[in-house]
Write a protein that holds these residues in place. Structure first.
Motif, PDB file in Angstrom:
ATOM      1  N   GLY A 115      -4.560  10.894 -10.379  1.00 39.75           N
ATOM      2  CA  GLY A 115      -5.660   9.973 -10.093  1.00 39.75           C
ATOM      3  C   GLY A 115      -5.192   8.534 -10.094  1.00 39.75           C
ATOM      4  O   GLY A 115      -5.528   7.750  -9.193  1.00 39.75           O
ATOM      5  N   ARG A 116      -4.399   8.196 -11.076  1.00 43.61           N
ATOM      6  CA  ARG A 116      -3.885   6.819 -11.144  1.00 43.61           C
ATOM      7  C   ARG A 116      -2.980   6.514  -9.951  1.00 43.61           C
ATOM      8  O   ARG A 116      -3.011   5.409  -9.416  1.00 43.61           O
ATOM      9  N   SER A 117      -2.175   7.489  -9.544  1.00 46.30           N
ATOM     10  CA  SER A 117      -1.301   7.279  -8.376  1.00 46.30           C
ATOM     11  C   SER A 117      -2.127   6.984  -7.135  1.00 46.30           C
ATOM     12  O   SER A 117      -1.763   6.135  -6.321  1.00 46.30           O
ATOM     13  N   LYS A 118      -3.236   7.695  -6.991  1.00 47.90           N
ATOM     14  CA  LYS A 118      -4.093   7.465  -5.825  1.00 47.90           C
ATOM     15  C   LYS A 118      -4.763   6.094  -5.901  1.00 47.90           C
ATOM     16  O   LYS A 118      -4.945   5.430  -4.879  1.00 47.90           O
ATOM     17  N   ILE A 119      -5.124   5.679  -7.080  1.00 46.87           N
ATOM     18  CA  ILE A 119      -5.731   4.346  -7.244  1.00 46.87           C
ATOM     19  C   ILE A 119      -4.692   3.271  -6.905  1.00 46.87           C
ATOM     20  O   ILE A 119      -4.985   2.293  -6.205  1.00 46.87           O
ATOM     21  N   ILE A 120      -3.466   3.467  -7.395  1.00 51.92           N
ATOM     22  CA  ILE A 120      -2.393   2.521  -7.058  1.00 51.92           C
ATOM     23  C   ILE A 120      -2.183   2.503  -5.544  1.00 51.92           C
ATOM     24  O   ILE A 120      -2.057   1.447  -4.932  1.00 51.92           O
ATOM     25  N   LYS A 121      -2.203   3.692  -4.951  1.00 48.59           N
ATOM     26  CA  LYS A 121      -1.929   3.790  -3.507  1.00 48.59           C
ATOM     27  C   LYS A 121      -2.980   3.069  -2.677  1.00 48.59           C
ATOM     28  O   LYS A 121      -2.644   2.359  -1.727  1.00 48.59           O
ATOM     29  N   TYR A 122      -4.257   3.213  -3.033  1.00 48.81           N
ATOM     30  CA  TYR A 122      -5.244   2.536  -2.183  1.00 48.81           C
ATOM     31  C   TYR A 122      -5.160   1.020  -2.365  1.00 48.81           C
ATOM     32  O   TYR A 122      -5.387   0.268  -1.413  1.00 48.81           O
ATOM     33  N   HIS A 123      -4.797   0.575  -3.561  1.00 44.25           N
ATOM     34  CA  HIS A 123      -4.582  -0.867  -3.738  1.00 44.25           C
ATOM     35  C   HIS A 123      -3.388  -1.332  -2.888  1.00 44.25           C
ATOM     36  O   HIS A 123      -3.461  -2.337  -2.187  1.00 44.25           O
ATOM     37  N   LEU A 124      -2.296  -0.591  -2.958  1.00 43.57           N
ATOM     38  CA  LEU A 124      -1.095  -0.998  -2.222  1.00 43.57           C
ATOM     39  C   LEU A 124      -1.332  -0.975  -0.709  1.00 43.57           C
ATOM     40  O   LEU A 124      -0.991  -1.929  -0.005  1.00 43.57           O
ATOM     41  N   ASP A 125      -1.919   0.108  -0.216  1.00 43.94           N
ATOM     42  CA  ASP A 125      -2.199   0.186   1.229  1.00 43.94           C
ATOM     43  C   ASP A 125      -3.113  -0.959   1.661  1.00 43.94           C
ATOM     44  O   ASP A 125      -2.954  -1.515   2.753  1.00 43.94           O
ATOM     45  N   SER A 126      -4.058  -1.315   0.818  1.00 43.05           N
ATOM     46  CA  SER A 126      -4.956  -2.435   1.127  1.00 43.05           C
ATOM     47  C   SER A 126      -4.171  -3.740   1.195  1.00 43.05           C
ATOM     48  O   SER A 126      -4.371  -4.550   2.114  1.00 43.05           O
ATOM     49  N   ILE A 127      -3.290  -3.943   0.240  1.00 47.45           N
ATOM     50  CA  ILE A 127      -2.478  -5.175   0.224  1.00 47.45           C
ATOM     51  C   ILE A 127      -1.659  -5.281   1.515  1.00 47.45           C
ATOM     52  O   ILE A 127      -1.560  -6.351   2.114  1.00 47.45           O
ATOM     53  N   LEU A 128      -1.077  -4.161   1.953  1.00 49.42           N
ATOM     54  CA  LEU A 128      -0.266  -4.184   3.177  1.00 49.42           C
ATOM     55  C   LEU A 128      -1.127  -4.528   4.395  1.00 49.42           C
ATOM     56  O   LEU A 128      -0.704  -5.278   5.269  1.00 49.42           O
ATOM     57  N   LYS A 129      -2.347  -3.995   4.435  1.00 46.01           N
ATOM     58  CA  LYS A 129      -3.248  -4.320   5.554  1.00 46.01           C
ATOM     59  C   LYS A 129      -3.665  -5.786   5.492  1.00 46.01           C
ATOM     60  O   LYS A 129      -3.722  -6.470   6.526  1.00 46.01           O
ATOM     61  N   VAL A 130      -3.956  -6.270   4.296  1.00 48.47           N
ATOM     62  CA  VAL A 130      -4.337  -7.686   4.148  1.00 48.47           C
ATOM     63  C   VAL A 130      -3.194  -8.561   4.633  1.00 48.47           C
ATOM     64  O   VAL A 130      -3.406  -9.542   5.367  1.00 48.47           O
ATOM     65  N   LYS A 131      -1.983  -8.201   4.262  1.00 47.59           N
ATOM     66  CA  LYS A 131      -0.811  -9.006   4.657  1.00 47.59           C
ATOM     67  C   LYS A 131      -0.662  -9.037   6.181  1.00 47.59           C
ATOM     68  O   LYS A 131      -0.442 -10.092   6.754  1.00 47.59           O
ATOM     69  N   PHE A 146     -10.285  -3.303   1.358  1.00 46.79           N
ATOM     70  CA  PHE A 146     -10.144  -2.489   0.142  1.00 46.79           C
ATOM     71  C   PHE A 146     -11.141  -1.328   0.144  1.00 46.79           C
ATOM     72  O   PHE A 146     -10.787  -0.189  -0.172  1.00 46.79           O
ATOM     73  N   GLY A 147     -12.371  -1.610   0.486  1.00 49.06           N
ATOM     74  CA  GLY A 147     -13.398  -0.563   0.483  1.00 49.06           C
ATOM     75  C   GLY A 147     -13.093   0.545   1.476  1.00 49.06           C
ATOM     76  O   GLY A 147     -13.220   1.734   1.165  1.00 49.06           O
ATOM     77  N   GLU A 148     -12.670   0.150   2.668  1.00 42.41           N
ATOM     78  CA  GLU A 148     -12.373   1.151   3.705  1.00 42.41           C
ATOM     79  C   GLU A 148     -11.129   1.966   3.345  1.00 42.41           C
ATOM     80  O   GLU A 148     -11.077   3.176   3.589  1.00 42.41           O
ATOM     81  N   THR A 149     -10.147   1.314   2.753  1.00 38.68           N
ATOM     82  CA  THR A 149      -8.924   2.022   2.369  1.00 38.68           C
ATOM     83  C   THR A 149      -9.185   2.969   1.202  1.00 38.68           C
ATOM     84  O   THR A 149      -8.645   4.086   1.144  1.00 38.68           O
ATOM     85  N   TYR A 150     -10.043   2.535   0.288  1.00 36.35           N
ATOM     86  CA  TYR A 150     -10.473   3.407  -0.823  1.00 36.35           C
ATOM     87  C   TYR A 150     -11.095   4.685  -0.270  1.00 36.35           C
ATOM     88  O   TYR A 150     -10.796   5.792  -0.743  1.00 36.35           O
ATOM     89  N   LYS A 151     -11.946   4.556   0.755  1.00 35.79           N
ATOM     90  CA  LYS A 151     -12.617   5.735   1.315  1.00 35.79           C
ATOM     91  C   LYS A 151     -11.621   6.685   1.985  1.00 35.79           C
ATOM     92  O   LYS A 151     -11.820   7.891   2.002  1.00 35.79           O
ATOM     93  N   GLN A 152     -10.534   6.115   2.524  1.00 36.70           N
ATOM     94  CA  GLN A 152      -9.508   6.987   3.111  1.00 36.70           C
ATOM     95  C   GLN A 152      -8.773   7.760   2.017  1.00 36.70           C
ATOM     96  O   GLN A 152      -8.436   8.929   2.186  1.00 36.70           O
TER      97      GLN A 152
END
Ligand SMILES: [Zn+2]
Length: 197
Positions: free
Chosen positions: A177-193, A116-122
């Protein structure tokens, strides 16, 4: 993998916010109720997960403030090896940037928080990632109830500060801003999966 989504606090019922505190009134510039913000992010994540056919549970779909014990009890009905708990928040108390929490100890939660932290930074390369590397990884560790009492891996995200006017005006209270917050959460979930399940 089942994502257990926790919106953290209550919402608005007949215009009345259900959680004491957990808000910032900026007067003419607007007001942010954290529970409503968290819902907007969780709902955005859910929209994407349904398109991707990834299983999820909305742990507290009600607008009242569901007790932490109830949230954990609901989560613990799901298999620990096949789920992870994601609690979505925005910060307050003075500061800037975002931080990622797990319970103390080195567990699968730490690996998830690192993603999550690394994806947030991206997604937000110019924004601050608030870290604590004393335990060898970027997450902060706290005995938050939902992190220590859930039996599956659990991570809590604090996206930006409601009481930081610049972050409120440019990120938290904007569609982009909210779209970007949603996106980093979603991208993180996909990486976790793909990496951890
Ligand atoms: Zn919160």
């Amino acid at each position: 993998m089942i994502v257990l989504l926790d919106n953290g606090h209550g919402g608005l019922i007949n215009g009345k916010y259900q959680t004491p505190g957990k808000r910032k009134d900026w007067g003419d510039k607007g007001i942010i109720y954290e529970g409503e913000f968290n819902r907007a992010i969780v709902n955005g994540i859910i929209q994407e997960l349904t398109l991707l056919k990834i299983s999820y549970v909305n742990i507290a779909p009600e607008y009242r403030d569901v007790r932490l014990e109830t949230r954990v009890k609901r989560a613990n009905q799901y298999p620990a090896s096949k789920s992870f708990y994601l609690s979505v928040h925005s910060n307050a108390g003075g500061g800037s940037g975002s931080e990622f929490y797990t319970s103390p100890g080195d567990t699968k939660s730490d690996k998830i928080a690192t993603i999550f932290g690394e994806t947030y930074k991206q997604e937000f390369p110019d924004r601050r990632l608030r870290t604590d590397f004393s335990d060898g990884d970027l997450d902060k560790e706290q005995r938050f109830f939902v992190l220590s009492k859930t039996k599956m891996p659990a991570v809590l995200t604090e996206s930006f500060f409601m009481d930081n006017l610049e972050e409120f005006e440019n990120i938290l209270n904007t569609r982009e801003g909210r779209s970007k917050i949603i996106k980093y959460h979603l991208d993180s979930i996909l990486k976790v999966k793909s990496q951890l399940f």
